[in-house]
Write an enzyme that holds these catalytic residues in place. Structure first.
Site, PDB file in Angstrom:
ATOM      1  N   GLU A 154       1.782  -4.411  23.144  1.00 24.15           N
ATOM      2  CA  GLU A 154       2.306  -3.113  23.578  1.00 24.15           C
ATOM      3  C   GLU A 154       1.530  -2.603  24.794  1.00 24.15           C
ATOM      4  O   GLU A 154       0.312  -2.779  24.836  1.00 24.15           O
ATOM      5  CB  GLU A 154       2.180  -2.099  22.434  1.00 24.15           C
ATOM      6  CG  GLU A 154       3.156  -2.383  21.321  1.00 24.15           C
ATOM      7  CD  GLU A 154       3.054  -1.398  20.164  1.00 24.15           C
ATOM      8  OE1 GLU A 154       2.662  -0.245  20.403  1.00 24.15           O
ATOM      9  OE2 GLU A 154       3.370  -1.795  19.050  1.00 24.15           O
ATOM     10  N   HIS A 175       7.331   2.327  18.950  1.00 23.98           N
ATOM     11  CA  HIS A 175       6.234   2.689  18.052  1.00 23.98           C
ATOM     12  C   HIS A 175       6.302   4.178  17.654  1.00 23.98           C
ATOM     13  O   HIS A 175       5.400   4.961  17.958  1.00 23.98           O
ATOM     14  CB  HIS A 175       4.872   2.354  18.692  1.00 23.98           C
ATOM     15  CG  HIS A 175       3.790   2.141  17.669  1.00 23.98           C
ATOM     16  ND1 HIS A 175       2.715   1.298  17.875  1.00 23.98           N
ATOM     17  CD2 HIS A 175       3.616   2.667  16.429  1.00 23.98           C
ATOM     18  CE1 HIS A 175       1.924   1.320  16.809  1.00 23.98           C
ATOM     19  NE2 HIS A 175       2.449   2.142  15.914  1.00 23.98           N
ATOM     20  N   ILE A 176       7.394   4.518  16.972  1.00 23.12           N
ATOM     21  CA  ILE A 176       7.619   5.921  16.608  1.00 23.12           C
ATOM     22  C   ILE A 176       7.593   6.133  15.088  1.00 23.12           C
ATOM     23  O   ILE A 176       8.161   7.104  14.575  1.00 23.12           O
ATOM     24  CB  ILE A 176       8.954   6.456  17.195  1.00 23.12           C
ATOM     25  CG1 ILE A 176      10.124   5.521  16.847  1.00 23.12           C
ATOM     26  CG2 ILE A 176       8.844   6.661  18.688  1.00 23.12           C
ATOM     27  CD1 ILE A 176      11.503   6.087  17.196  1.00 23.12           C
ATOM     28  N   GLY A 177       6.928   5.230  14.372  1.00 27.76           N
ATOM     29  CA  GLY A 177       6.882   5.333  12.911  1.00 27.76           C
ATOM     30  C   GLY A 177       6.441   6.702  12.420  1.00 27.76           C
ATOM     31  O   GLY A 177       7.009   7.273  11.489  1.00 27.76           O
ATOM     32  N   ARG A 210      -2.717  -8.556  -1.188  1.00 26.55           N
ATOM     33  CA  ARG A 210      -3.927  -9.244  -1.659  1.00 26.55           C
ATOM     34  C   ARG A 210      -4.108  -9.042  -3.156  1.00 26.55           C
ATOM     35  O   ARG A 210      -4.618  -9.885  -3.854  1.00 26.55           O
ATOM     36  CB  ARG A 210      -5.159  -8.731  -0.912  1.00 26.55           C
ATOM     37  CG  ARG A 210      -5.366  -9.457   0.411  1.00 26.55           C
ATOM     38  CD  ARG A 210      -6.584  -8.960   1.066  1.00 26.55           C
ATOM     39  NE  ARG A 210      -6.571  -7.494   1.066  1.00 26.55           N
ATOM     40  CZ  ARG A 210      -7.504  -6.738   1.591  1.00 26.55           C
ATOM     41  NH1 ARG A 210      -8.545  -7.284   2.151  1.00 26.55           N
ATOM     42  NH2 ARG A 210      -7.414  -5.428   1.563  1.00 26.55           N
ATOM     43  N   GLY A 213       0.854  -1.188   0.000  1.00 30.52           N
ATOM     44  CA  GLY A 213       0.000   0.000   0.000  1.00 30.52           C
ATOM     45  C   GLY A 213       0.888   1.236   0.000  1.00 30.52           C
ATOM     46  O   GLY A 213       2.021   1.209  -0.490  1.00 30.52           O
ATOM     47  N   ARG A 214       0.365   2.319   0.578  1.00 35.63           N
ATOM     48  CA  ARG A 214       1.120   3.585   0.561  1.00 35.63           C
ATOM     49  C   ARG A 214       2.499   3.437   1.197  1.00 35.63           C
ATOM     50  O   ARG A 214       3.506   3.821   0.612  1.00 35.63           O
ATOM     51  CB  ARG A 214       0.359   4.656   1.354  1.00 35.63           C
ATOM     52  CG  ARG A 214      -0.889   5.162   0.706  1.00 35.63           C
ATOM     53  CD  ARG A 214      -1.432   6.299   1.572  1.00 35.63           C
ATOM     54  NE  ARG A 214      -2.772   6.641   1.198  1.00 35.63           N
ATOM     55  CZ  ARG A 214      -3.855   5.997   1.641  1.00 35.63           C
ATOM     56  NH1 ARG A 214      -3.739   4.995   2.494  1.00 35.63           N
ATOM     57  NH2 ARG A 214      -5.063   6.367   1.244  1.00 35.63           N
ATOM     58  N   ILE A 215       2.532   2.900   2.424  1.00 38.01           N
ATOM     59  CA  ILE A 215       3.809   2.879   3.158  1.00 38.01           C
ATOM     60  C   ILE A 215       4.764   1.847   2.546  1.00 38.01           C
ATOM     61  O   ILE A 215       5.940   2.143   2.307  1.00 38.01           O
ATOM     62  CB  ILE A 215       3.578   2.622   4.665  1.00 38.01           C
ATOM     63  CG1 ILE A 215       2.690   3.735   5.264  1.00 38.01           C
ATOM     64  CG2 ILE A 215       4.910   2.559   5.412  1.00 38.01           C
ATOM     65  CD1 ILE A 215       2.246   3.501   6.694  1.00 38.01           C
ATOM     66  N   ALA A 253       4.612  -2.013  11.278  1.00 39.50           N
ATOM     67  CA  ALA A 253       3.167  -2.038  11.008  1.00 39.50           C
ATOM     68  C   ALA A 253       2.380  -2.292  12.298  1.00 39.50           C
ATOM     69  O   ALA A 253       2.005  -1.323  12.990  1.00 39.50           O
ATOM     70  CB  ALA A 253       2.869  -3.086   9.945  1.00 39.50           C
ATOM     71  N   ARG A 254       2.150  -3.555  12.621  1.00 41.36           N
ATOM     72  CA  ARG A 254       1.490  -3.905  13.875  1.00 41.36           C
ATOM     73  C   ARG A 254       2.152  -5.155  14.440  1.00 41.36           C
ATOM     74  O   ARG A 254       2.425  -6.111  13.711  1.00 41.36           O
ATOM     75  CB  ARG A 254      -0.008  -4.173  13.659  1.00 41.36           C
ATOM     76  CG  ARG A 254      -0.856  -2.926  13.437  1.00 41.36           C
ATOM     77  CD  ARG A 254      -0.936  -2.045  14.703  1.00 41.36           C
ATOM     78  NE  ARG A 254      -1.764  -0.861  14.529  1.00 41.36           N
ATOM     79  CZ  ARG A 254      -1.325   0.335  14.118  1.00 41.36           C
ATOM     80  NH1 ARG A 254      -0.037   0.516  13.850  1.00 41.36           N
ATOM     81  NH2 ARG A 254      -2.159   1.359  14.008  1.00 41.36           N
TER      82      ARG A 254
HETATM   83  C1  DGY Z   1      -0.644   4.394  12.665  1.00 45.52           C
HETATM   84  O1  DGY Z   1      -1.031   5.537  12.392  1.00 45.52           O
HETATM   85  O2  DGY Z   1      -1.333   3.398  12.506  1.00 45.52           O
HETATM   86  C2  DGY Z   1       0.743   4.277  13.176  1.00 45.52           C
HETATM   87  O3  DGY Z   1       1.016   3.046  13.709  1.00 45.52           O
HETATM   88  C3  DGY Z   1       0.988   5.392  14.173  1.00 45.52           C
HETATM   89  O4  DGY Z   1       2.286   5.755  14.095  1.00 45.52           O
END
Ligand code: DGY
Length: 322
Positions: free
Chosen positions: A267, A285-287, A178, A156-158, A237-238
């Site tokens: 987390e 979690h500093i993305g 997918r 996707g975007r990221i 991501a997660r």
């Molecule tokens: C989100 O926006 O889902 C990111 O995990 C937050 O940084």
């Protein structure tokens, strides 16, 4: 003048968003460290809108305890913390903040990839311990990036932004999603690849999938055992997409060379053994954590919320209310 709408904000987001909200709504901003379930229900019960974080589980009980609630604006692009079905059943619009955090998150994925492949955090720890004795031919040898294969889980975007950044290293990009992403195939010559092959052929794997029932533990023991022993895994991501206990075994027993994680299965807890592993780089979690990105997220979250309360369509709905 009395403000028309009441909104619960579960944490102090940047002023840029709060000011937008405060112009139209009576705000109840939760300022303590940890919001308990009881506090959540109590604060939300008389509110028209909720602005919440990805760390706030918003389940059906919480949703049903708020009879006036019309909108849940998540201060994140991911929304796995919200029971979308329960919200939709109640006619509540759920919104998110896509787009504005793409580059910040892609940059962090690369920072982690470089950190784990060049053992930067290990080196930093060595310097601080006072253990550096001078240049050595075999000190902290890592992995080259140039001409290697980058596997992207989720184009996707990221995921696409991460893939685009690989051009400078002349990497071959494999991706799994997918559906196919023709734009990515054209721009970086990325190859749509079945999961098993992506795990087996990639030198670096970066995860950019949403967390769903299908992606939960997608990277499990079997997948990790398929990876090269020289490969590194990056997750921005997660957390639950990776089986953290299996990953610990993979790192301890050398099934893979390293992992760099910005997200964790439970987390803020992390698997205790991860902390003692030198081949794991861990960030909290500093993305999306840049000043500009968080301000932009705050504005979008506020605008999404106000649009719904004003009876209009938000810019970024994630459910469809008929
Ligand atoms: C989100 O926006 O889902 C990111 O995990 C937050 O940084």
């Amino acid at each position: 003048m009395k403000k028309k709408f009441r909104v619960f904000v579960t944490s102090r987001i940047p002023e840029a968003g709060l000011q937008i909200l405060a112009s139209k709504c009576e705000l109840d901003i939760f300022a303590d460290e940890k919001l308990t379930r009881t506090q959540f229900i109590r604060h939300l019960q008389d509110k028209d809108g909720l602005l919440c974080l990805l760390s706030n589980p918003v389940d059906s009980e919480i949703i049903d305890s708020a009879p006036r609630l019309k909108v849940i604006s998540n201060y994140a692009v991911g929304y796995n913390n919200i029971d979308i079905q329960a919200a939709t059943r109640r006619g509540i619009v759920v919104t998110n903040t896509p787009g504005v955090l793409t580059d910040a998150t892609a940059d962090l994925a690369w920072a982690l990839l470089l950190a784990v492949s060049r053992r930067i955090v290990e080196g930093d720890r060595m310097m601080r311990r006072g253990d550096y004795r001078g240049w050595e031919p075999q000190l902290l040898l890592g992995q080259d990036l140039k001409d290697k294969t980058l596997g992207i889980l989720g184009a996707g975007r990221i995921g696409s932004a991460v893939a685009r950044r690989s051009v400078g290293w002349n990497m071959q990009v494999l991706y799994f999603d997918r559906k196919r992403n023709p734009d990515l195939e054209e721009k970086v010559n990325a190859r749509f690849t079945p999961l098993n092959q992506l795990f087996a052929y990639s030198d670096f794997i970066s995860i950019h999938l949403p967390l769903t029932a299908e992606t939960n533990h997608l990277v499990d023991e079997k997948a990790l055992r398929r990876m090269k022993s020289t490969a590194c895994l990056v997750n921005t991501a997660r957390g639950p997409i990776v089986d953290e206990a299996a990953l610990v075994r993979a790192l301890k027993e050398g099934w893979i060379a390293g992992a760099a994680l910005d997200v964790f299965e439970n987390e803020p807890e992390i698997h205790p053994e991860l902390k003692s592993l030198n081949n794991a780089v861990l960030t909290p979690h500093i993305g999306s954590a840049t000043v500009g990105t968080r301000n932009a997220m705050a504005k979008i979250a506020a605008e999404n919320l106000l649009a719904v309360l004003a009876g209009g369509k938000p810019r970024f709905p994630v459910n469809h209310i008929g």
